[in-house]
Design an enzyme around this catalytic site. Structure first.
Site: not given
Ligand code: APR
Length: 264
Positions: A77, A114-115, A132, A164, A202, A229, A245
């Site tokens: 894995r 995106q999750n 995604h 297919c 995000t 942030e 959140a």
């Molecule tokens: N509640 C809300 N936001 C949060 C929390 C929380 N408890 N903890 C962290 N965050 C915020 C961070 O401050 C950051 O801005 O969530 C965000 C996470 O950012 P990333 O890790 O970059 O995630 P994401 O935006 O979903 O990335 C997009 O990148 O790697 C690829 O495919 C992957 O879907 C993903 C995509």
């Protein structure tokens, strides 16, 4: 007199905006699942921060030799085991639950996530586009048909599509892979309708997902950020819930319901 907490004022402002909107869409990222024990990708404690950004040609490597890719996948894995274990152990948290209730109450009309963790569905959300993909599904690279992973026989490597005979891959979108057309069309459709977009957890740096808030803004929609942030979109937002959140969304739901009751 007790100082009013800044989050309360931001929630009141957000409630006014959401209540005055006709089509609310949420764009969700890894941050929403941090309180379910799944690490984010970037920033402190991020997967990529720890193991380094992944190779950007994951999909090309899959296409080059799908049998080899599957054999490796099924044998070990690999180094992402911490992430996979967190995914498998995760349960929806208060933020997922609040979003499912906001949908049921008609405050939220669609969620673009995106999750890949399936936690929105486990919390009861129905109106979802997984840009995604979903970790619990396989997808045919020819006809885009999707099947639940746990019911799919993996006796033939690479596994083949029952419809297919195309090659099956995890539904999750690999780096270098185009977003499946049906998912992209759905994102564009709901973005075109929305007059308010919630940006939940995000970092808004990965495209095409990070484009949707800009398109919505150009169409006159208001953006609301839910994130402890700052992000590159913070300055474009009409309101900001600068909190996790799991704290902000249940309070927003409560305020939306209180406001609806007081006007009905
Ligand atoms: N509640 C809300 N936001 C949060 C929390 C929380 N408890 N903890 C962290 N965050 C915020 C961070 O401050 C950051 O801005 O969530 C965000 C996470 O950012 P990333 O890790 O970059 O995630 P994401 O935006 O979903 O990335 C997009 O990148 O790697 C690829 O495919 C992957 O879907 C993903 C995509």
């Amino acid at each position: 007199m007790a100082a009013r907490d800044p989050l309360h004022e931001a929630i009141e402002e957000t409630t006014r905006i959401v209540a005055a909107s006709s089509y609310v869409v949420a764009l969700v990222g890894a941050g929403i699942s941090v309180e379910s024990g799944i690490p984010p990708f970037r920033g402190p404690g991020g997967i990529w921060t720890k193991v380094g950004e992944p190779v950007m040609n994951g999909y090309q490597r899959f296409i080059a030799d799908p049998a080899e890719w599957w054999a490796e996948r099924l044998s070990d894995r690999d180094e992402l085991s911490e992430f996979i274990q967190a995914l498998e152990a995760a349960q929806p948290n208060k933020a997922h639950q609040a979003m499912a209730e906001m949908e049921r109450d008609g405050f939220l009309h669609h969620t673009i996530t995106q999750n890949i963790d399936n936690l929105h569905q486990e919390a009861g959300s129905q109106e979802i586009t997984e840009i995604h993909g979903n970790r619990l599904k396989l997808r045919c690279i020819d006809c885009d048909a999707r099947f639940p992973l746990k019911e799919f026989p993996l006796d033939e490597i690479p596994p083949r599509c029952p419809q297919c005979r195309g090659i099956m891959k995890p539904d999750t979108v690999m780096f270098g892979e185009p977003i499946p057309v049906d998912a992209l069309r759905s994102c564009e459709y709901h973005t075109s309708l929305c007059d308010c977009m919630l940006l939940v957890g995000t970092s808004a740096v990965v495209y095409p997902a990070a484009e949707f808030p800009i398109i919505a803004l150009r169409n006159g929609a208001r953006l609301i950020e839910v994130n402890p942030e700052e992000t590159p979109l913070s300055d474009l937002c009409a309101a900001i819930l600068r909190a996790p959140a799991g704290e902000a969304l249940p309070r927003l739901l409560e305020e939306l319901r209180r406001a609806r009751k007081s006007t009905s």
